[in-house]
Scaffold this motif. Sequence first.
Motif, PDB file in Angstrom:
ATOM      1  N   LYS A 105      12.519  56.972  38.392  1.00 16.71           N
ATOM      2  CA  LYS A 105      12.245  56.218  39.516  1.00 16.71           C
ATOM      3  C   LYS A 105      10.849  57.086  40.123  1.00 16.71           C
ATOM      4  CE  LYS A 105      16.459  54.401  41.599  1.00 16.71           C
ATOM      5  NZ  LYS A 105      17.246  54.589  42.782  1.00 16.71           N
ATOM      6  N   PRO A 106      10.240  56.261  40.622  1.00 18.59           N
ATOM      7  CA  PRO A 106      10.202  54.906  41.021  1.00 18.59           C
ATOM      8  C   PRO A 106       9.963  53.851  39.711  1.00 18.59           C
ATOM      9  CG  PRO A 106       8.127  55.755  41.487  1.00 18.59           C
ATOM     10  CD  PRO A 106       8.970  56.728  41.111  1.00 18.59           C
ATOM     11  N   VAL A 107      10.793  52.934  39.549  1.00 17.44           N
ATOM     12  CA  VAL A 107      10.977  52.211  38.367  1.00 17.44           C
ATOM     13  C   VAL A 107       9.487  51.203  38.546  1.00 17.44           C
ATOM     14  CG1 VAL A 107      12.136  50.328  37.208  1.00 17.44           C
ATOM     15  CG2 VAL A 107      13.360  52.082  38.398  1.00 17.44           C
ATOM     16  N   VAL A 108       8.941  51.220  37.241  1.00 17.44           N
ATOM     17  CA  VAL A 108       8.060  50.173  37.062  1.00 17.44           C
ATOM     18  C   VAL A 108       8.502  49.111  36.444  1.00 17.44           C
ATOM     19  CG1 VAL A 108       5.390  50.017  35.918  1.00 17.44           C
ATOM     20  CG2 VAL A 108       6.233  52.232  36.809  1.00 17.44           C
ATOM     21  N   PRO A 109       7.976  47.831  36.811  1.00 15.50           N
ATOM     22  CA  PRO A 109       8.587  46.747  36.255  1.00 15.50           C
ATOM     23  C   PRO A 109       8.626  46.370  34.645  1.00 15.50           C
ATOM     24  CG  PRO A 109       7.861  46.272  38.352  1.00 15.50           C
ATOM     25  CD  PRO A 109       7.456  47.680  38.094  1.00 15.50           C
ATOM     26  N   GLU A 110       7.352  46.910  34.459  1.00 22.07           N
ATOM     27  CA  GLU A 110       6.788  46.718  32.912  1.00 22.07           C
ATOM     28  C   GLU A 110       7.724  47.863  32.123  1.00 22.07           C
ATOM     29  OE1 GLU A 110       3.794  44.927  35.599  1.00 22.07           O
ATOM     30  OE2 GLU A 110       4.523  47.244  35.291  1.00 22.07           O
ATOM     31  N   GLU A 111       7.922  48.789  32.418  1.00 27.08           N
ATOM     32  CA  GLU A 111       8.515  49.669  31.758  1.00 27.08           C
ATOM     33  C   GLU A 111      10.085  49.279  31.814  1.00 27.08           C
ATOM     34  OE1 GLU A 111       8.045  53.678  33.313  1.00 27.08           O
ATOM     35  OE2 GLU A 111       6.029  53.934  32.989  1.00 27.08           O
ATOM     36  N   LEU A 112      10.677  48.878  32.830  1.00 27.42           N
ATOM     37  CA  LEU A 112      11.892  48.375  32.871  1.00 27.42           C
ATOM     38  C   LEU A 112      12.057  47.206  31.816  1.00 27.42           C
ATOM     39  CD1 LEU A 112      14.890  48.324  33.942  1.00 27.42           C
ATOM     40  CD2 LEU A 112      14.028  46.981  35.814  1.00 27.42           C
ATOM     41  N   ALA A 113      10.993  46.449  31.677  1.00 31.12           N
ATOM     42  CA  ALA A 113      11.114  45.210  30.797  1.00 31.12           C
ATOM     43  C   ALA A 113      10.958  45.656  29.480  1.00 31.12           C
ATOM     44  CB  ALA A 113      10.067  44.272  31.258  1.00 31.12           C
ATOM     45  N   LEU A 114      10.544  46.616  29.203  1.00 30.85           N
ATOM     46  CA  LEU A 114      10.458  47.136  27.663  1.00 30.85           C
ATOM     47  C   LEU A 114      11.737  47.676  27.537  1.00 30.85           C
ATOM     48  CD1 LEU A 114       8.805  47.768  25.132  1.00 30.85           C
ATOM     49  CD2 LEU A 114       8.276  49.900  26.153  1.00 30.85           C
ATOM     50  N   VAL A 115      12.373  48.497  28.506  1.00 27.22           N
ATOM     51  CA  VAL A 115      13.856  49.062  28.166  1.00 27.22           C
ATOM     52  C   VAL A 115      14.561  47.916  27.947  1.00 27.22           C
ATOM     53  CG1 VAL A 115      15.667  50.389  29.275  1.00 27.22           C
ATOM     54  CG2 VAL A 115      13.377  51.218  29.181  1.00 27.22           C
ATOM     55  N   LEU A 116      14.601  47.146  28.858  1.00 30.02           N
ATOM     56  CA  LEU A 116      15.863  45.944  28.842  1.00 30.02           C
ATOM     57  C   LEU A 116      15.442  44.972  27.615  1.00 30.02           C
ATOM     58  CD1 LEU A 116      15.739  44.641  32.683  1.00 30.02           C
ATOM     59  CD2 LEU A 116      17.553  45.997  31.258  1.00 30.02           C
ATOM     60  N   ARG A 117      14.355  44.586  27.051  1.00 30.52           N
ATOM     61  CA  ARG A 117      14.053  44.059  25.645  1.00 30.52           C
ATOM     62  C   ARG A 117      14.623  45.031  24.707  1.00 30.52           C
ATOM     63  NH1 ARG A 117       8.881  42.813  27.962  1.00 30.52           N
ATOM     64  NH2 ARG A 117       8.602  40.654  28.303  1.00 30.52           N
ATOM     65  N   ARG A 118      14.386  46.160  24.712  1.00 33.73           N
ATOM     66  CA  ARG A 118      15.271  46.851  23.690  1.00 33.73           C
ATOM     67  C   ARG A 118      16.886  46.753  23.516  1.00 33.73           C
ATOM     68  NH1 ARG A 118      11.111  51.144  24.437  1.00 33.73           N
ATOM     69  NH2 ARG A 118      12.920  52.213  25.708  1.00 33.73           N
ATOM     70  N   THR A 119      17.223  46.810  24.939  1.00 30.74           N
ATOM     71  CA  THR A 119      18.800  46.634  25.157  1.00 30.74           C
ATOM     72  C   THR A 119      19.356  45.395  24.739  1.00 30.74           C
ATOM     73  OG1 THR A 119      18.762  48.169  27.137  1.00 30.74           O
ATOM     74  CG2 THR A 119      20.489  46.755  26.768  1.00 30.74           C
ATOM     75  N   CYS A 120      18.571  44.328  25.054  1.00 31.81           N
ATOM     76  CA  CYS A 120      18.744  42.884  24.681  1.00 31.81           C
ATOM     77  C   CYS A 120      18.775  42.824  23.112  1.00 31.81           C
ATOM     78  CB  CYS A 120      17.983  41.828  25.166  1.00 31.81           C
ATOM     79  SG  CYS A 120      18.031  41.647  26.839  1.00 31.81           S
ATOM     80  N   ASP A 121      17.741  43.376  22.417  1.00 30.40           N
ATOM     81  CA  ASP A 121      17.674  43.425  20.933  1.00 30.40           C
ATOM     82  C   ASP A 121      18.741  44.219  20.237  1.00 30.40           C
ATOM     83  OD1 ASP A 121      15.479  42.157  20.985  1.00 30.40           O
ATOM     84  OD2 ASP A 121      14.052  43.827  20.910  1.00 30.40           O
ATOM     85  N   ALA A 122      19.403  45.330  20.978  1.00 27.84           N
ATOM     86  CA  ALA A 122      20.418  46.175  20.495  1.00 27.84           C
ATOM     87  C   ALA A 122      21.810  45.065  20.633  1.00 27.84           C
ATOM     88  CB  ALA A 122      20.745  47.266  21.068  1.00 27.84           C
ATOM     89  N   ILE A 123      21.933  44.393  21.660  1.00 23.90           N
ATOM     90  CA  ILE A 123      22.961  43.519  21.933  1.00 23.90           C
ATOM     91  C   ILE A 123      23.189  42.463  20.715  1.00 23.90           C
ATOM     92  CG2 ILE A 123      24.070  41.720  23.648  1.00 23.90           C
ATOM     93  CD1 ILE A 123      22.953  43.301  25.924  1.00 23.90           C
ATOM     94  N   GLU A 124      21.781  41.946  20.391  1.00 23.00           N
ATOM     95  CA  GLU A 124      21.656  40.811  19.609  1.00 23.00           C
ATOM     96  C   GLU A 124      22.073  41.377  18.256  1.00 23.00           C
ATOM     97  OE1 GLU A 124      21.291  37.592  19.280  1.00 23.00           O
ATOM     98  OE2 GLU A 124      21.449  37.351  21.686  1.00 23.00           O
ATOM     99  N   SER A 125      21.856  42.476  17.978  1.00 20.19           N
ATOM    100  CA  SER A 125      21.806  43.168  16.622  1.00 20.19           C
ATOM    101  C   SER A 125      23.544  43.323  16.388  1.00 20.19           C
ATOM    102  CB  SER A 125      21.091  44.454  16.620  1.00 20.19           C
ATOM    103  OG  SER A 125      21.367  45.357  15.228  1.00 20.19           O
ATOM    104  N   ARG A 126      24.039  43.825  17.620  1.00 17.43           N
ATOM    105  CA  ARG A 126      25.578  43.968  17.434  1.00 17.43           C
ATOM    106  C   ARG A 126      26.234  42.651  17.157  1.00 17.43           C
ATOM    107  NH1 ARG A 126      28.645  47.833  21.789  1.00 17.43           N
ATOM    108  NH2 ARG A 126      27.545  49.303  20.569  1.00 17.43           N
TER     109      ARG A 126
END
Length: 556
Positions: A105-126
């Motif tokens: 924090k403070p959260v930068v939206p672009e950084e959060l978007a990058l983290v969430l994309r990786r998380t979504c990719d991990a969900i898809e991979s699983r």
Amino acid sequence: MKTLLLVDDSVFDREGLARRVDWGSLDIELVGTAENGEEGASLARALHPDIVLTDIVMPRMDGLEMAERIRMDQPDVRLVFMSSYDEFEYARTAVDLGADSYIMKPVVPEELALVLRRTCDAIESRARARRHQDELREKLRQSMPVLRENFLRELAYGRVVVEHTLASQASYLGIPLEKPFVAILAQPDSGPSMDPGEAAAPGSAAAAGLEETGLAESRQVDVRLLQEALAVEFASPVNDFTVVLGGTSLLLVHFCETGSDPKAERERTIEACERAREAFAKAIPRTATIGIGRFESPGTSLRRAYRDAERAVGSRFFSNGNRLVLSEEVPSEPERATFSPDEIGDGIGAILDGVQLDPHAFLLDFLPEGRLLEESFVRSFGFVFLVSLHQQLESRGIHLRDVVPDERRLWERMIRSETLPNIRSWLTNLLEIARRKAGERSSSRTAAIVRDIRKILDTEYAGIQEIAQVTDRLYISVRYANSIFRKETGITIGDYLFQQRMRAAKRLLADPYCRIGEVSEQVGYGSPSYFTSVFREHTGMTPREYRETHCGQASG
């Protein structure tokens, strides 16, 4: 689209992230927000989000405790923590507890978007990995019958050598090796086209078994139909297993319940096999032979049981098939016999030359009726017969393909023929065709001359020192005689004379009372030393060595 639950005690951060992050571009739906860990845990139980984005330090329940509770109910949920710099140790602890990532924090939206994309990719991979695992489990379930069949086939053939894993493999496949069992081998009998006497007139190509297009495919269909007939009688999914062997026969392994009456089980098995055989015969114009082995105790080798049933079915070789055979009723061991390849070749040659007129009588000399000959002997005789026929035809300038449409099918037929009467009848017809073809060829003048030359050499080889001694009697030149002889036979007259002398020498050397000098003289060599030289060049051994080797084999 993935779902996300946002948990943060700061209304400014919570509402700011909800407005500022482009959730749609991330393929994420924000399904709820909570202001503390207790509320977040409750919403997670209700909404089942894919991702929980949470602060760590919050009133009533912090993010770490909330994450632990959520994970207990939803072990696949993905956790992303937000943390201030002075809360870095908290964030590291969260990662150690299984969080997927954290962001400062403070959260930068672009950084959060990058983290969430990786998380979504991990969900898809699983998800892909789980789908793949599910597909593998389904394929394994569908393949289980094939795996059982392959396992039993390997056992029957004696190819399973890792004994200490045998029980575990059988248990995994659901095969009750701990029960008593019986091996049953079933084979469709040959169709009408395999019987020369019924399929066509004697002496025809069809009678010789040369028109069998689609026979292998038809046999496989017969095996499947026989399998269906047996499946009606032996229908237990836990006690009855069938194995197709080589596309020509069917092995049924029937396991009995422990403690059952062996005599009653055997009677039921015999009756069931008889009903299956009759049902198969009614379904198609085919018959079948079924061999039933002895009932075996648990742990008995399936290979031994299979060989027992195989021996029962194999007794069909001396009969016409179409019956049920118990292994204990198999006839006594067949007698051993021998044959001379030279005798076979000479007999075929005599028939092709018209000296002997009855192919059937010739075959009966080697394959007499009413005798139980070893199947291996009969098939060996058949193969030597085919080789000799080929050689005798070639020596007369006739190719085997001139006699039969496809030479390869002769060997296939010899392997497939199932009974001694069938083999005898087939070879008789084949020899009749060859005799007719040889008769047509011998009508030509050159063939007649070559035949006359061969006859002179066959009987007078010892006294012929020059080729002119032969050609003068036929009123032809040596050059012309050699030309047509080579064209018809592939060798010269001199080579043929030499072959006849060596063949005669071998016969004479088989007589231990005939001196080598006498052998030399009787085959046309005045000098024993010269005879020894040419004999060694021809055979690779001296006459004396040949005699010792030959006599040793004969006496053994």
